[in-house]
Scaffold this active site. Structure first.
Site, short mmCIF file in Angstrom:
data_model
loop_
_atom_site.label_atom_id
_atom_site.label_comp_id
_atom_site.label_asym_id
_atom_site.label_seq_id
_atom_site.Cartn_x
_atom_site.Cartn_y
_atom_site.Cartn_z
N ASP A 43 0.84 -1.14 0.18
CA ASP A 43 -0.02 0.01 0.02
C ASP A 43 0.88 1.21 0.06
O ASP A 43 0.42 2.28 -0.51
CB ASP A 43 -0.92 -0.04 1.22
CG ASP A 43 -2.00 -1.09 1.12
OD1 ASP A 43 -2.51 -1.27 2.28
OD2 ASP A 43 -2.05 -1.64 0.00
N ALA A 44 1.95 1.12 0.95
CA ALA A 44 3.01 2.42 0.89
C ALA A 44 3.50 2.62 -0.59
O ALA A 44 3.38 3.94 -0.73
CB ALA A 44 3.97 2.07 1.87
N SER A 92 -17.59 -19.72 13.21
CA SER A 92 -16.53 -20.39 12.95
C SER A 92 -16.34 -21.70 13.83
O SER A 92 -17.04 -21.92 14.76
CB SER A 92 -15.24 -19.49 12.98
OG SER A 92 -15.08 -19.00 14.40
N GLU A 126 -17.91 -34.61 7.49
CA GLU A 126 -18.13 -34.19 5.85
C GLU A 126 -16.74 -33.62 5.73
O GLU A 126 -16.06 -32.96 6.74
CB GLU A 126 -19.11 -33.15 5.89
CG GLU A 126 -19.01 -31.94 6.86
CD GLU A 126 -19.84 -30.83 6.94
OE1 GLU A 126 -20.20 -30.36 5.52
OE2 GLU A 126 -20.34 -30.34 7.90
N LYS A 128 -14.25 -30.73 4.78
CA LYS A 128 -14.05 -29.27 5.23
C LYS A 128 -13.61 -28.71 3.82
O LYS A 128 -12.33 -28.91 3.58
CB LYS A 128 -13.15 -28.75 6.33
CG LYS A 128 -13.49 -27.49 6.48
CD LYS A 128 -12.70 -27.04 7.84
CE LYS A 128 -13.03 -25.51 8.40
NZ LYS A 128 -12.18 -24.69 7.26
N ASP A 130 -12.36 -25.71 1.24
CA ASP A 130 -11.40 -24.80 1.53
C ASP A 130 -11.65 -23.78 0.37
O ASP A 130 -11.23 -23.46 -0.61
CB ASP A 130 -10.10 -25.23 1.38
CG ASP A 130 -8.90 -23.99 1.61
OD1 ASP A 130 -9.50 -23.33 2.51
OD2 ASP A 130 -7.79 -24.09 1.50
N ARG A 149 -19.10 -13.89 4.62
CA ARG A 149 -18.98 -14.34 6.23
C ARG A 149 -18.50 -12.82 6.80
O ARG A 149 -19.07 -12.63 7.82
CB ARG A 149 -18.03 -15.41 6.25
CG ARG A 149 -17.99 -15.53 8.00
CD ARG A 149 -17.24 -16.79 8.28
NE ARG A 149 -17.29 -16.95 9.79
CZ ARG A 149 -16.48 -16.43 10.46
NH1 ARG A 149 -15.62 -15.45 9.87
NH2 ARG A 149 -16.52 -16.59 11.84
N GLU A 185 -20.30 -23.30 1.55
CA GLU A 185 -19.01 -22.87 0.68
C GLU A 185 -19.05 -22.59 -0.61
O GLU A 185 -19.26 -23.50 -1.61
CB GLU A 185 -17.91 -23.93 1.38
CG GLU A 185 -16.53 -23.34 1.28
CD GLU A 185 -16.45 -22.68 2.75
OE1 GLU A 185 -17.10 -22.81 3.50
OE2 GLU A 185 -15.03 -22.41 2.86
N TYR A 237 -24.21 -26.57 3.80
CA TYR A 237 -23.72 -27.40 5.25
C TYR A 237 -24.52 -26.90 6.21
O TYR A 237 -24.26 -27.41 7.40
CB TYR A 237 -22.38 -27.70 5.19
CG TYR A 237 -21.66 -26.46 5.19
CD1 TYR A 237 -21.50 -25.47 6.15
CD2 TYR A 237 -20.56 -26.24 4.19
CE1 TYR A 237 -20.60 -24.32 6.14
CE2 TYR A 237 -19.81 -24.93 4.05
CZ TYR A 237 -20.04 -24.23 5.19
OH TYR A 237 -19.18 -23.00 5.21
N LYS A 325 -8.22 -30.71 11.13
CA LYS A 325 -7.64 -30.39 10.14
C LYS A 325 -6.67 -31.32 9.57
O LYS A 325 -6.04 -32.06 10.64
CB LYS A 325 -6.92 -29.11 10.75
CG LYS A 325 -7.88 -27.90 11.01
CD LYS A 325 -8.59 -27.41 9.45
CE LYS A 325 -8.69 -25.92 9.47
NZ LYS A 325 -7.77 -25.02 9.50
N CYS A 419 18.28 -0.11 17.60
CA CYS A 419 16.96 -0.20 17.02
C CYS A 419 16.91 0.20 15.62
O CYS A 419 17.63 1.32 15.27
CB CYS A 419 16.02 1.10 17.90
SG CYS A 419 14.34 1.00 16.84
N CYS A 422 15.15 3.79 15.04
CA CYS A 422 15.66 5.12 15.65
C CYS A 422 16.99 5.33 15.91
O CYS A 422 17.70 6.21 16.54
CB CYS A 422 14.61 5.75 16.86
SG CYS A 422 14.94 4.71 18.18
N CYS A 443 13.87 -1.73 22.12
CA CYS A 443 14.29 -0.18 21.86
C CYS A 443 14.05 0.48 22.84
O CYS A 443 13.08 0.47 23.56
CB CYS A 443 13.66 0.24 20.55
SG CYS A 443 13.94 2.14 20.49
N CYS A 449 11.58 7.14 19.31
CA CYS A 449 11.43 6.32 18.35
C CYS A 449 10.11 6.22 17.46
O CYS A 449 9.01 6.16 18.08
CB CYS A 449 11.63 4.97 18.71
SG CYS A 449 11.45 3.53 17.61
O1 JCF Z 1 -16.83 -26.85 4.55
C1 JCF Z 1 -16.49 -26.07 5.28
N1 JCF Z 1 -15.70 -24.72 5.23
C2 JCF Z 1 -17.37 -25.67 6.41
C3 JCF Z 1 -17.32 -24.85 7.41
C4 JCF Z 1 -18.46 -26.91 6.73
C5 JCF Z 1 -19.16 -26.84 7.57
O2 JCF Z 1 -20.23 -27.67 7.98
C6 JCF Z 1 -19.25 -25.59 8.67
C7 JCF Z 1 -18.23 -24.58 8.33
C8 JCF Z 1 -18.50 -23.45 9.26
C9 JCF Z 1 -19.13 -23.38 10.28
N2 JCF Z 1 -20.20 -25.49 9.69
C10 JCF Z 1 -20.04 -24.44 10.31
C11 JCF Z 1 -21.07 -24.40 11.63
#
Ligand code: JCF
Length: 700
Positions: A43-44, A92, A126, A128, A130, A149, A185, A237, A325, A419, A422, A443, A449
């Site tokens: 940005d700068a 989330s 299920e 997740k 991306d 979101r 998603e 979902y 994850k 530093c 400064c 510093c 500074c």
């Molecule tokens: O697939 C997803 N990214 C995903 C996100 C799936 C879900 O069942 C989710 C979620 C975010 C919040 N369920 C919630 C309640």
């Protein structure tokens, strides 16, 4: 960034060429930023190009034509789309990473619900996806609004763009509820992502780093015609506001989404134990590379909606769901440089500058090196090939160097002793008790500074401090550089000085009549901050939001706090008074004493208090119906998060307790309230609903 010297006087012809070149360059950056969600300069740097462009026009007015970029209205990124307040917050998910944590998740749910060992518990699993989450609102079966979101409470209105996504129905089939918000998603498939990037390359346009960025960039397009050319997909979902629910289980809801006309992920199944969950996780992990779209884990959800209600939330994540994850991804690259950033408290933080490398689908060019000792311990040297790890959304980390690839002559990294901003000495404080050096080198040039001054101002104006909208990090950097704001008091004289100045804010790049007016009124609105926010805003070491509230509560007014804090020398009664405040201690008392013992801080405060009147906690409190009361929230809250409810109650002078006792004055019980509600009834304590609470506190 350097200020362009207005004293460089090119000839008219030189100026024209430079103006043209800059114009093309800026337009290209604009397209990348606004058109493709993929900025290629900081940005700068961008600001500096714009400023030079304007200076040329100021010096050579003949350069200003209808084509000039200064005549076109720049679209601020945050103003690209209208804001949408979510009727029900978009949640989330908490993250877990190991098999053990899956067992713990299931055990925790069972414990919370008080389920007997043999009692069945169904949980869905299920993939997740991306991509980016979206909320789609249907009224009378027709799509009326689509929103991203955002921060979970407020997102962007992307209705026009979402209407171009084939997989999202414009009208729901099969008798949907009158009002129904479907959440899911939006994502881009691998093949489409590759084709899009090939087209981008052919047109010499910048490439998207990964399918998620490509999906986000495609959805956040000002021109829906562009979105229409980008093949986006959707999986449903979850749901938000609904006038009625078509099912009483998660699986049932997913089937209903399908009936209504949405794609749902075919790998969504019902499990009956932690072992089931783990085996589905392994199956999905094995299929990951063949799916054709990015996933980053597996989502588990308690199937029964009644149990979901009872489980409720921990801050903003549901207790009834979690995301398992996939393991962190690693890559190797070359460490080109170590840059030192200086924070508000003078802390020197090393940041690794890397040859950009893709780690799990994301291009990484920077990583944290934590601190001096960490660099020494891992013996990380500039020029080393290093292993980089990225897990979830956290800042990438450097695991260590690959010694076989160390270039000849690479030297151990010498952490700066001064530093970089400064030039003052940078020291590691020695803990008086343990005799060990702090891990952080700081510093010592606190008053001279610029880095500390700028970070301090950012903190002062930030969301949880004085919360001055329109005075964000970028604006503060700009105002500081130009000498317009150097201390907090300067913020409050900005408008008066602007009125007297020839170079008005409204005529500046990035500003206009409205944004300048908005900034001044936001500044005005912050002239009477609650005492606790004011104390927090000062940036006293070890005084975060909680300690600021403790100090504000104890002293009641800034005058009272200041009178004692000024006297709080080591061994004094005043020091002891602060030390003895519930939750505080010697470290905080010393930091408070040190702050007020500094003559410069006194000067800054005197100037500031000419413009700002912190509101004594009592005054805020005594005007509210819950002032001085002890309240307990129990059950799930639907209109606000627990944190939000707690913060509001405290702002109104109530004390929030975790459990019900004889001292409790009021219990706010939501759906799923159990033992606390029972206890309140037993003790004859007043209990009200969330709705009543909102009414009582003037929020409804
Ligand atoms: O697939 C997803 N990214 C995903 C996100 C799936 C879900 O069942 C989710 C979620 C975010 C919040 N369920 C919630 C309640």
């Amino acid at each position: 960034m350097k200020k362009q010297a207005p004293t460089t006087h090119p000839s008219a012809a030189q100026a024209r060429r430079e103006h043209e070149r800059l114009g093309a360059e800026i337009a290209a950056h604009d397209q990348r930023y606004y058109g493709e969600d993929a900025p290629s300069v900081s940005d700068a740097e961008y600001d500096s190009l714009r400023r030079r462009y304007e200076e040329l026009e100021a010096a050579f007015p003949e350069l200003v034509t209808s084509e000039s970029l200064t005549r076109k209205v720049g679209v601020a990124p945050s103003e690209k789309f209208a804001k949408v307040r979510h009727k029900a917050p978009m949640l989330s998910l908490g993250n877990i990473f190991s098999d053990d944590e899956v067992l713990e998740f299931v055990a925790r749910v069972r414990r919370f619900l008080g389920l007997a060992e043999e009692a069945p518990l169904a949980i869905t699993a299920e993939p997740k996806i991306d991509g980016l989450s979206c909320s789609l609102r249907y009224e009378g079966g027709a799509l009326v609004q689509a929103a991203t979101r955002g921060d979970g409470f407020e997102g962007e209105d992307v209705t026009a763009n979402v209407r171009t996504i084939d997989e999202i129905p414009h009208a729901l089939r099969d008798d949907p509820p009158e009002i129904f918000e479907v959440r899911g998603e939006v994502y881009m498939a691998h093949a489409d992502f590759a084709a899009l990037n090939a087209r981008q390359a052919a047109a010499s346009k910048p490439l998207f780093a990964n399918p998620r960025n490509a999906a986000a960039g495609s959805l956040r397009q000002l021109d829906p015609a562009i979105t229409a050319q980008r093949p986006l997909h959707f999986f449903a979902y979850a749901w938000g506001e609904a006038s009625a629910l078509p099912a009483d289980t998660q699986m049932g809801m997913v089937s209903a989404f399908k009936r209504f006309g949405f794609p749902v992920n075919p790998l969504t199944i019902l499990c009956h134990s932690a072992e089931d969950l783990l085996s589905h996780y392994r199956r999905i992990e094995a299929l990951r590379a063949t799916l054709g779209y990015d996933i980053d884990g597996v989502v588990y959800k308690v199937d029964s909606l009644a149990l979901q209600q009872r489980l409720g939330f921990v801050s903003r994540s549901p207790r009834w769901a979690t995301a398992h994850k996939f393991p962190a991804e690693k890559a190797t690259t070359v460490l080109r440089d170590i840059e030192i950033q200086v924070g508000r408290t003078g802390a020197l933080t090393p940041v690794a500058r890397l040859d950009p490398v893709t780690v799990g689908g994301v291009v990484v060019a920077n990583a944290t090196l934590h601190n001096e000792d960490e660099i020494a311990r891992k013996d990380i040297r500039i020029g080393d090939t290093v292993t980089v790890q990225r897990a979830g959304d956290v800042i990438p980390q450097i695991l260590g160097p690959i010694l076989e690839k160390r270039p000849n002559g690479a030297q151990p990294y010498a952490f700066p002793q001064t530093c970089p901003v400064c030039g003052s000495a940078a020291l590691r404080e020695i803990d008086a008790k343990t005799g060990t050096a702090d891990v952080v080198r700081r510093c010592t040039g606190r008053l001279v500074c610029p880095a500390q001054a700028i970070e301090g101002l950012k903190h002062f104006a930030s969301r949880n401090a004085l919360d001055i909208e329109g005075l964000g990090d970028k604006q503060i950097e700009l105002f500081f550089r130009e000498g317009l704001i150097r201390t907090p008091a300067d913020i409050f004289t900005l408008e008066a000085r602007d009125r007297a100045s020839l170079k008005k804010l409204k005529d500046r790049e990035g500003y206009g009549e409205t944004s300048a007016r908005n900034l001044f009124s936001a500044i005005d609105a912050s002239r009477k901050p609650p005492l606790n926010r004011f104390v927090f805003a000062l940036g006293i070491r070890h005084v975060g939001e909680t300690n600021a509230r403790r100090l504000a509560r104890h002293f009641g007014s800034f005058e009272a706090l200041r009178a004692v804090a000024r006297e709080a020398l080591e061994g004094s009664e005043a020091r002891a008074e602060i030390n003895n405040i519930e939750g505080l201690g010697e470290v905080v008392a010393e930091a408070v004493g040190d702050f007020f013992a500094e003559p410069h801080n006194e000067t800054v405060l005197d100037a500031l208090l000419e413009h700002v009147t912190p509101q004594p906690m009592e005054e805020i409190a005594s005007s509210s119906p819950v002032a001085g009361k002890t309240v307990v929230f129990t059950g799930s809250l639907e209109r606000m998060t627990r944190d939000e409810a707690k913060a509001t109650a405290e702002r109104l002078g109530a004390k929030v307790a975790a459990s019900v006792s004889k001292k409790t004055d009021l219990v706010i019980a939501g759906p799923g309230a159990g033992s606390k509600l029972a206890k309140a009834v037993e003790l004859g304590i007043e209990t009200i609903s969330e709705e009543d609470w909102l009414k009582l506190t003037g929020q409804a």
